[in-house]
Design an enzyme around this catalytic site. Structure first.
Site, short mmCIF file in Angstrom:
data_model
loop_
_atom_site.label_atom_id
_atom_site.label_comp_id
_atom_site.label_asym_id
_atom_site.label_seq_id
_atom_site.Cartn_x
_atom_site.Cartn_y
_atom_site.Cartn_z
CG ASP A 1 -2.27 1.00 0.84
OD1 ASP A 1 -2.74 0.77 0.02
OD2 ASP A 1 -2.68 1.40 2.11
CB CYS B 1 -17.00 -5.83 -16.16
SG CYS B 1 -15.92 -5.32 -14.65
CB CYS C 1 -22.20 -5.85 -14.75
SG CYS C 1 -22.31 -5.18 -13.09
CB CYS D 1 -19.40 -0.67 -9.66
SG CYS D 1 -18.75 -0.94 -11.24
CB CYS E 1 -20.23 5.35 -7.23
SG CYS E 1 -19.02 6.53 -6.50
CB CYS F 1 -13.21 7.95 -3.67
SG CYS F 1 -13.43 6.46 -3.03
CB CYS G 1 -17.05 3.91 0.55
SG CYS G 1 -18.48 3.71 -0.56
CB CYS H 1 -18.01 0.54 -6.09
SG CYS H 1 -16.48 0.65 -5.43
CB CYS I 1 -19.13 -6.21 -7.59
SG CYS I 1 -17.92 -7.17 -8.74
#
Ligand code: B12
Ligand code: SF4
Ligand code: SF4
Length: 308
Positions: free
Chosen positions: A130, A185, A188, A191, A195, A211, A239, A242, A246
């Site tokens: 990260d 995906c 679809c 998401c 959002c 976001c 959050c 999304c 899915c």
């Protein structure tokens, strides 16, 4: 020992330490990703996360970050919890239920590198999760882990997307995996449609500056813009919308990492409990939790904002 045996050992060590996926890519510059990152930064989509504009050269080239690097090993670790918060209370993202993942995964990365050194020999490497200038999702795709969904997350057909990504960049020459070339995906758009702040743009671009995760976690010592009022859908920290919508996350299975055992208060606190929480209590309960990144003042700010 040869390259294929080294690769076998590396994957065996990763599995033994509880990593769900271990894939390998050649350490080389990421030209296409560099263009995407540059465009994202130029449009200010990093918002207040100024650190994202630092070390551009290293971020798009692992051999600049770790000189002599030959392989990028990408690992995943599931954080999907067995139990979730009750409905109606201020919401905390599932990744933050337990201890801070940086600490949990850093420990595992150290063990991983120690095992490699002990069994394979004089190997140099650095583990990241990260916080370093590494495009983790790009490496995950290159190592065959899955595809980048329209929601920007790395999705795997077997597990969905509720997992962290970590990398070990090393001078060990290993057999590389095929990049993940498909995209499941299809047509679809769940998401994008759900959002709450319209942060998901076409072509898998996420406007980080819009976001909820950015506002509730990364925005320091300042107020959340008034224009966002009424749009947070009760998210107090991070959050998951999304990802929750899915269809691939129907396949999420509970994690078995002791470090991710939920802090009891996250599962049990009522709205009133969050309001009544003192700074002393916050430090005591959330000292090892990702919530400490927002600090007590940040959590209180978020709480006030979602109720205003
Ligand atoms: C900055 C950051 C954020 C910011 C900005 C988000 C963003 N999309 O960039 C904020 C705070 C908003 C955020 C939120 C979240 N984050 Co975050 N975040 C990061 C961080 C530190 C850097 C991401 C980055 O480089 N962004 C810059 C953009 C340009 O890169 P990118 O979105 O990753 O896109 C690259 C690739 O996906 C690829 N790509 C993008 N589009 C396309 C299209 C095509 C066709 C192709 C081939 C490739 C491709 O190219 C891009 C590189 O230029 C990473 C850790 C890391 N070092 O990578 C974690 C990371 C991405 N976050 C993570 C998580 C869990 C989250 C949240 C779910 C947390 C939460 N519940 O609140 C949300 C999800 C929001 C979302 N929908 O993306 C995980 C994702 C795990 C996964 N399975 O994908 C990561 C990898 C951390 C980790 N070590 O596990 N995050
Ligand atoms: S995490 Fe929430 S606010 Fe951010 S892109 Fe996903 S749904 Fe939108
Ligand atoms: S919700 Fe649909 S479009 Fe969005 S990432 Fe998942 S499968 Fe892809």
């Amino acid at each position: 020992m040869n390259k294929s045996h080294h690769t076998f050992l590396v994957k065996q060590f990763a599995a033994g330490l509880g990593f769900g996926y271990c894939g390998i890519a050649k350490a080389e510059p990421l030209y296409d990703d560099a263009k995407r990152l540059e465009s994202w930064l130029n449009q200010g989509m990093h918002g207040s996360m100024s650190y994202m504009a630092n070390h551009f050269d290293m971020r798009v080239d692992p051999t600049k970050l770790v000189p002599g690097a030959k392989s990028v090993i990408t690992l995943s670790i599931n954080y999907f919890p067995e139990e979730q918060q009750k409905t109606g209370v201020p919401k905390v993202s599932k990744y933050a239920y337990g201890n801070d993942y940086h600490d949990v995964i850093r420990g595992k990365l150290h063990q991983f590198l120690s095992l490699i050194k002990a069994q394979i020999g004089n190997v140099e490497g650095r583990g990241f999760v990260d916080s370093a200038p590494v495009l983790e999702r790009s490496w995950a795709t290159r190592s065959g882990m899955g595809w980048i969904g329209k929601n920007g997350n790395l999705i795997n057909k077997q597990n969905g997307s509720f997992f962290f990504i970590a990398t070990l960049i090393t001078d060990l020459d290993l057999e590389i995996d095929d990049p993940f070339a498909k995209d499941y995906c299809g047509s679809c758009t769940r998401c994008i449609d759900s959002c709450p702040t319209d942060a998901i743009l076409p072509n898998k671009v996420i406007d980080g500056s819009k976001c909820i995760s950015h506002f509730t976690i990364e925005l320091k010592d300042t107020l959340i813009p008034d224009g966002m009022k009424g749009r947070f859908d009760n998210w107090m920290f991070g959050c998951d919308t999304c990802q929750d919508v899915c269809p691939w996350n129907r396949f999420s299975k509970p994690n078995n990492e002791p470090g991710f055992t939920p802090v009891a208060e996250i599962l049990n606190y009522s709205t009133a409990d969050w309001h009544d929480m003192t700074e002393e209590k916050f430090k005591l309960v959330f000292g090892k939790s990702p919530l400490k990144r927002s600090k007590y003042a940040g959590i209180k700010r978020n709480l006030k904002f979602i109720e205003s």
